[in-house]
Design a protein around this motif. Structure first.
Motif, PDB file in Angstrom:
ATOM      1  N   ARG A   1     -29.711  12.685  40.256  1.00  0.00           N
ATOM      2  CA  ARG A   1     -31.059  12.840  39.704  1.00  0.00           C
ATOM      3  C   ARG A   1     -31.943  13.624  40.670  1.00  0.00           C
ATOM      4  NH1 ARG A   1     -34.782   9.182  36.136  1.00  0.00           N
ATOM      5  NH2 ARG A   1     -36.778  10.231  36.470  1.00  0.00           N
ATOM      6  N   ALA A   2     -31.893  13.259  41.945  1.00  0.00           N
ATOM      7  CA  ALA A   2     -32.704  13.949  42.946  1.00  0.00           C
ATOM      8  C   ALA A   2     -32.339  15.429  43.022  1.00  0.00           C
ATOM      9  CB  ALA A   2     -32.537  13.290  44.308  1.00  0.00           C
ATOM     10  N   GLU A   3     -31.037  15.740  42.963  1.00  0.00           N
ATOM     11  CA  GLU A   3     -30.587  17.133  42.993  1.00  0.00           C
ATOM     12  C   GLU A   3     -31.116  17.898  41.778  1.00  0.00           C
ATOM     13  OE1 GLU A   3     -26.294  16.083  45.133  1.00  0.00           O
ATOM     14  OE2 GLU A   3     -26.342  17.078  43.177  1.00  0.00           O
ATOM     15  N   ALA A   4     -31.001  17.281  40.603  1.00  0.00           N
ATOM     16  CA  ALA A   4     -31.430  17.944  39.366  1.00  0.00           C
ATOM     17  C   ALA A   4     -32.935  18.164  39.354  1.00  0.00           C
ATOM     18  CB  ALA A   4     -31.006  17.118  38.153  1.00  0.00           C
ATOM     19  N   GLU A   5     -33.693  17.186  39.844  1.00  0.00           N
ATOM     20  CA  GLU A   5     -35.150  17.348  39.901  1.00  0.00           C
ATOM     21  C   GLU A   5     -35.537  18.488  40.844  1.00  0.00           C
ATOM     22  OE1 GLU A   5     -36.708  12.805  38.934  1.00  0.00           O
ATOM     23  OE2 GLU A   5     -36.287  13.382  41.022  1.00  0.00           O
ATOM     24  N   ALA A   6     -34.847  18.571  41.978  1.00  0.00           N
ATOM     25  CA  ALA A   6     -35.130  19.650  42.930  1.00  0.00           C
ATOM     26  C   ALA A   6     -34.795  21.004  42.323  1.00  0.00           C
ATOM     27  CB  ALA A   6     -34.348  19.431  44.218  1.00  0.00           C
TER      28      ALA A   6
ATOM     29  N   VAL B   1     -31.245  21.656  26.331  1.00  0.00           N
ATOM     30  CA  VAL B   1     -30.573  20.369  26.144  1.00  0.00           C
ATOM     31  C   VAL B   1     -29.200  20.479  26.793  1.00  0.00           C
ATOM     32  CG1 VAL B   1     -29.756  18.639  24.509  1.00  0.00           C
ATOM     33  CG2 VAL B   1     -31.813  19.972  23.987  1.00  0.00           C
ATOM     34  N   THR B   2     -29.002  19.730  27.868  1.00  0.00           N
ATOM     35  CA  THR B   2     -27.812  19.878  28.688  1.00  0.00           C
ATOM     36  C   THR B   2     -27.111  18.538  28.873  1.00  0.00           C
ATOM     37  OG1 THR B   2     -27.058  20.578  30.891  1.00  0.00           O
ATOM     38  CG2 THR B   2     -29.232  19.618  30.767  1.00  0.00           C
ATOM     39  N   ALA B   3     -25.807  18.574  28.931  1.00  0.00           N
ATOM     40  CA  ALA B   3     -25.038  17.345  29.105  1.00  0.00           C
ATOM     41  C   ALA B   3     -25.181  16.791  30.509  1.00  0.00           C
ATOM     42  CB  ALA B   3     -23.565  17.596  28.787  1.00  0.00           C
ATOM     43  N   HIS B   4     -25.143  17.668  31.516  1.00  0.00           N
ATOM     44  CA  HIS B   4     -25.098  17.263  32.919  1.00  0.00           C
ATOM     45  C   HIS B   4     -26.047  18.120  33.750  1.00  0.00           C
ATOM     46  CE1 HIS B   4     -20.895  17.041  31.169  1.00  0.00           C
ATOM     47  NE2 HIS B   4     -21.191  15.749  31.339  1.00  0.00           N
ATOM     48  N   PRO B   5     -26.419  17.683  34.941  1.00  0.00           N
ATOM     49  CA  PRO B   5     -27.346  18.473  35.761  1.00  0.00           C
ATOM     50  C   PRO B   5     -26.855  19.876  36.096  1.00  0.00           C
ATOM     51  CG  PRO B   5     -27.241  16.227  36.582  1.00  0.00           C
ATOM     52  CD  PRO B   5     -26.172  16.353  35.534  1.00  0.00           C
ATOM     53  N   GLY B   6     -25.608  20.010  36.502  1.00  0.00           N
ATOM     54  CA  GLY B   6     -25.123  21.325  36.894  1.00  0.00           C
ATOM     55  C   GLY B   6     -25.149  22.341  35.771  1.00  0.00           C
ATOM     56  N   ASP B   7     -25.013  21.874  34.542  1.00  0.00           N
ATOM     57  CA  ASP B   7     -24.906  22.802  33.415  1.00  0.00           C
ATOM     58  C   ASP B   7     -26.134  23.689  33.271  1.00  0.00           C
ATOM     59  OD1 ASP B   7     -22.360  21.852  32.631  1.00  0.00           O
ATOM     60  OD2 ASP B   7     -23.271  20.194  31.535  1.00  0.00           O
TER      61      ASP B   7
ATOM     62  N   ALA C   1     -31.427  27.122  43.400  1.00  0.00           N
ATOM     63  CA  ALA C   1     -31.100  25.956  42.573  1.00  0.00           C
ATOM     64  C   ALA C   1     -29.647  25.543  42.782  1.00  0.00           C
ATOM     65  CB  ALA C   1     -31.383  26.258  41.104  1.00  0.00           C
ATOM     66  N   PHE C   2     -28.744  26.526  42.912  1.00  0.00           N
ATOM     67  CA  PHE C   2     -27.350  26.215  43.258  1.00  0.00           C
ATOM     68  C   PHE C   2     -27.297  25.327  44.499  1.00  0.00           C
ATOM     69  CE2 PHE C   2     -24.840  30.196  41.577  1.00  0.00           C
ATOM     70  CZ  PHE C   2     -25.297  29.942  40.294  1.00  0.00           C
ATOM     71  N   GLU C   3     -28.096  25.691  45.483  1.00  0.00           N
ATOM     72  CA  GLU C   3     -28.045  25.015  46.779  1.00  0.00           C
ATOM     73  C   GLU C   3     -28.491  23.557  46.713  1.00  0.00           C
ATOM     74  OE1 GLU C   3     -28.660  28.824  49.772  1.00  0.00           O
ATOM     75  OE2 GLU C   3     -30.433  27.745  49.061  1.00  0.00           O
ATOM     76  N   GLN C   4     -29.118  23.186  45.608  1.00  0.00           N
ATOM     77  CA  GLN C   4     -29.508  21.785  45.437  1.00  0.00           C
ATOM     78  C   GLN C   4     -28.362  20.923  44.918  1.00  0.00           C
ATOM     79  OE1 GLN C   4     -32.539  21.378  46.765  1.00  0.00           O
ATOM     80  NE2 GLN C   4     -32.357  23.619  46.927  1.00  0.00           N
ATOM     81  N   LEU C   5     -27.223  21.545  44.634  1.00  0.00           N
ATOM     82  CA  LEU C   5     -26.082  20.826  44.045  1.00  0.00           C
ATOM     83  C   LEU C   5     -24.879  20.857  44.990  1.00  0.00           C
ATOM     84  CD1 LEU C   5     -26.353  22.229  40.406  1.00  0.00           C
ATOM     85  CD2 LEU C   5     -27.386  20.155  41.326  1.00  0.00           C
ATOM     86  N   PRO C   6     -24.981  20.226  46.160  1.00  0.00           N
ATOM     87  CA  PRO C   6     -23.873  20.273  47.127  1.00  0.00           C
ATOM     88  C   PRO C   6     -22.617  19.557  46.633  1.00  0.00           C
ATOM     89  CG  PRO C   6     -25.548  18.712  47.835  1.00  0.00           C
ATOM     90  CD  PRO C   6     -26.131  19.473  46.684  1.00  0.00           C
ATOM     91  N   ALA C   7     -22.766  18.639  45.666  1.00  0.00           N
ATOM     92  CA  ALA C   7     -21.586  17.953  45.131  1.00  0.00           C
ATOM     93  C   ALA C   7     -20.660  18.915  44.391  1.00  0.00           C
ATOM     94  CB  ALA C   7     -22.010  16.821  44.190  1.00  0.00           C
TER      95      ALA C   7
END
Length: 242
Positions: free
Chosen positions: A68-73, A11-17, A191-197
């Motif tokens: 959403r797309a980043e988190a799904e990837a 259970v996470t607040a945000h995708p990066g977490d 998985a890191f690489e899916q979060l360029p933001a």
């Protein structure tokens, strides 16, 4: 899911977490055959999207779609399912309907363990709020009188592991579990690489993993390059100490 398959819930607040703090645990247990489900309470569209908001013409809905797309990837790379609640972030507000859904998720997944945020975090109020929500749903899910059915409630409340906050010393975080994630580190990095933001956090969290690996090796006497740190909320009941 088969009747014998073990499972875990994040259970996470945000995708990066879930990527920075629990990506290794997710990948490791998925590789072991666990069903791992992530409930991502928000898309991190306000406070966790610094890079995205630097793009010309960015809108809130476009930012949500991108995150959403980043988190799904990332979840796919780690081997997990993911469900989004779109509760907003900065601030995070979960509705009664969302809480009801999370309680249902606990019963559906019947997790062997839960991973969520530290109880305290003065730098990000969304994180302890997500932890509170995770614990409330865990408690209600075991109540026989909540949505009673003819078969009764078979769910039993699992151990909750707090994953490592960004500044643990400010959050009363005192880990009592260090998980060896060396064999799945490549997956976590992908998985890191899916979060360029949030490119600015990739190297930081590699250093965290190396530090925890060093500590884990020293405490276990076994080789460990990369580790993740966790703190349990509830005492473990055991037959022997060692």
């Amino acid at each position: 899911m088969s009747g014998t398959q073990k499972s875990g819930l994040v259970v996470t607040a945000h995708p990066g977490d879930f990527v920075w703090r629990a990506g290794g645990a997710i990948a490791l247990h998925a590789r072991m055959g666990y069903r791992v489900k992530i409930v991502c309470l928000s898309y991190g569209e306000r406070g966790e999207s610094q890079g995205a908001w630097k793009q010309p013409g960015m809108t809130l809905e476009a930012c949500k779609a991108g995150r959403r797309a980043e988190a799904e990837a990332a979840a796919e790379i780690l081997g997990a399912e993911i469900e989004f609640f779109d509760a907003g972030d900065y601030p995070l507000h979960v509705t009664p309907a969302m809480m009801d859904r999370l309680i249902d998720v606990y019963r559906e997944v019947n997790p062997s363990f839960v991973l969520t945020h530290a109880i305290r975090d003065p730098y990000n109020v969304d994180h302890p709020e997500a932890s509170r929500i995770a614990q409330e749903a865990r408690i209600v899910a075991q109540a026989a009188g909540h949505k009673p059915g003819p078969g009764g409630v078979t769910y039993s409340a699992p151990q909750v592991f707090q994953f490592e906050p960004h500044q643990p010393e400010q959050c009363d975080f005192k880990p009592n579990r260090i998980l060896n994630i060396t064999e799945v580190w490549d997956q976590k990095w992908k998985a890191f690489e899916q979060l360029p933001a949030q490119r600015h956090l990739w190297d930081y969290y590699e250093r965290v993993a190396l530090n925890r690996g060093m500590q884990g090796g020293r405490n276990s006497g076994k080789s460990m390059k990369y580790g993740e740190a966790y703190q349990t909320i509830f005492p473990d009941a055991v037959e022997v100490l060692a």
